[in-house]
Design an enzyme around this catalytic site. Structure first.
Site, short mmCIF file in Angstrom:
data_model
loop_
_atom_site.label_atom_id
_atom_site.label_comp_id
_atom_site.label_asym_id
_atom_site.label_seq_id
_atom_site.Cartn_x
_atom_site.Cartn_y
_atom_site.Cartn_z
N ASP A 17 22.29 55.47 30.13
CA ASP A 17 22.50 54.81 28.85
C ASP A 17 23.97 55.00 28.49
OD1 ASP A 17 22.73 54.14 26.15
OD2 ASP A 17 20.68 54.76 25.69
N TYR A 69 18.40 59.78 22.83
CA TYR A 69 18.20 59.13 21.53
C TYR A 69 16.71 59.21 21.14
CZ TYR A 69 17.36 55.08 18.52
OH TYR A 69 16.94 54.27 17.51
N LYS A 103 25.61 48.32 19.23
CA LYS A 103 26.61 49.31 18.85
C LYS A 103 28.03 48.80 19.15
CE LYS A 103 23.10 51.87 17.63
NZ LYS A 103 21.96 51.40 18.35
N ARG A 120 13.18 30.91 26.63
CA ARG A 120 12.82 32.30 26.99
C ARG A 120 13.31 32.60 28.40
NH1 ARG A 120 8.02 33.05 28.95
NH2 ARG A 120 6.89 31.81 27.42
N1 PLP Z 1 20.48 54.16 23.13
C1 PLP Z 1 21.23 54.81 22.25
C2 PLP Z 1 22.17 55.87 22.73
C3 PLP Z 1 21.13 54.52 20.89
O1 PLP Z 1 21.89 55.21 20.00
C4 PLP Z 1 20.22 53.52 20.45
C5 PLP Z 1 20.07 53.18 19.02
O2 PLP Z 1 20.54 53.84 18.16
C6 PLP Z 1 19.44 52.87 21.42
C7 PLP Z 1 19.61 53.19 22.75
C8 PLP Z 1 18.44 51.81 21.01
O3 PLP Z 1 19.07 50.61 20.77
P1 PLP Z 1 18.53 49.48 19.74
O4 PLP Z 1 18.59 50.08 18.38
O5 PLP Z 1 19.46 48.34 19.96
O6 PLP Z 1 17.13 49.17 20.15
#
Ligand code: PLP
Length: 377
Positions: free
Chosen positions: A170, A98, A195, A46
């Site tokens: 982000d 998101y 992604k 961890r």
């Molecule tokens: N940020 C964006 C722009 C996203 O599209 C997503 C998920 O679709 C996330 C964060 C969250 O990521 P995760 O699904 O890996 O938790």
């Protein structure tokens, strides 16, 4: 070094003992200690794992940052960033982040005393007037999901720093291949590595990149303390993914430009969202602060009924959550990614029942066009 060289070699070197060229998967939860307090830098997985560390170094290098800290998902990464703050602290948030980020902020972290102000961050006047003496963080997503609004990262960083606040971006949609928020003045970059960074839709993960040593130390402390860490195999998959990030992003971009041009010629589409169009409201800004437009395109087909028909008719595009993989996906944001956002908010953002989002993959673009053509017909 160039981007591809860093992507392939950054943060990794052949393993000492065997010479393995590829960083091994250290699939272990604990490490042998030679005596009391005598270990080789690793005690418990961890806290630290060599595969995870290679991924952290690799993505930090790609973002032009000093420290990378990996988490078990993009949401775990964002949650940890918010744990840097205290009850009463205010956070200015891009108003169409998101849906999962919106849900974390509004349904979970608000109860812990954090105050979230959802602001149209494409409007610098609105951003400026949202600051109070309690504002500590600006959380930006640019471009946004799914209507692809672009915020001026450098200008917002200047305003935030004048107000003693930090800025987190982000960067999931752009990746460091197209956009480097730290070089635009941001303090923190967050990714869903699920992604494009991984790129093959076969793991879930998150990453935070910073330059500041103190912020990094606290993030690492929280990483170990909370334990939302990715497993070694997922880290290895992401590390394999970043090696081809440049070639994938080039092809995503080329295919998206073709698909966007093709969609423009199709009759009966109410609206198409793509920052690469020269009449997109922030097209010039998108060109200035990034070197590409990414591979997300949203189109409003007019009604829930037609959206349903299109989603059922595609053969190559797959109806699924997520984005950024080599395969093309199609989704319905109002009921999927933005399912937890109230209808009134969705209406304001343009996330209508007729909105369909494409994550354009790297298949042969003629096949993608033919698929969309038959589905729209
Ligand atoms: N940020 C964006 C722009 C996203 O599209 C997503 C998920 O679709 C996330 C964060 C969250 O990521 P995760 O699904 O890996 O938790």
């Amino acid at each position: 070094m160039g981007f591809s060289t860093d992507a392939i070699h950054g943060g990794q070197s052949p393993e000492e003992r065997s010479g393995a060229v590829i960083t091994p998967i250290y699939q272990t939860s604990t490490y042998k200690q030679d005596g009391i307090g005598q270990h080789r830098g690793y005690e418990y997985a961890r806290t630290a794992n060599p595969t995870r560390e290679a991924l952290e170094r690799n993505i930090a290098i790609l973002e032009g940052g000093k420290h990378g800290v990996a988490y078990s998902s993009g949401m775990a990464a964002t949650d940890t960033i918010l744990k840097l703050f205290r009850p009463g602290d205010e956070v200015i948030v891009t108003h169409n982040v998101y849906g999962g980020t919106y849900r974390l902020f509004e349904m979970v972290l608000r109860d812990f005393g954090l105050v979230f102000k959802h602001v149209d961050t494409t409007d610098l006047k609105e951003v400026r007037s949202a600051f109070t003496s309690s504002t500590r963080l600006v959380f930006l997503e640019s471009p946004t999901n799914p209507v692809l609004q672009v915020s001026d990262i450098a200008a917002i960083c200047e305003i935030a720093h004048e107000n003693n606040a930090v800025v987190c971006v982000d960067n999931t949609f752009m990746t460091p291949y197209f956009q480097k928020p730290l070089s635009l003045g941001a303090d923190i970059v967050v990714h869903s590595t699920t992604k494009y960074l991984n790129g093959h839709s076969d793991m879930v993960g998150g990453m935070v990149i910073v330059n500041d040593d103190q912020i990094a130390e606290r993030l690492r402390y929280l990483q170990n303390c909370v334990g939302a860490v990715p497993g070694p195999f997922d880290c290895w998959l992401a590390l394999r993914g970043t090696k081809t990030l440049a070639v994938r992003m080039k092809q995503h971009e080329e295919n998206s430009r073709r698909i966007a041009a093709f969609l423009r010629e199709q009759p009966g589409l109410e609206k198409i969202y793509y920052p690469g169009y020269d009449d997109h409201p922030q097209h010039d800004l998108a060109r200035r602060q990034a070197t590409g437009f990414g591979s997300i395109i949203a189109l409003d087909v007019g009604s829930l009924g037609r959206a349903d028909k299109v989603l059922r008719s595609v053969r190559l595009f797959t109806l699924a959550e997520s984005l950024g993989g080599v395969e093309s996906l199609i989704s319905h944001p109002a009921s999927m990614t933005h399912g937890s956002v109230p209808k009134s908010e969705k209406d304001k953002l343009g996330v209508t029942d007729g909105l369909v989002r494409l994550s354009v993959g790297i298949e042969d673009v003629e096949d993608l066009e033919a698929d969309l053509k038959q589905a729209l017909a």
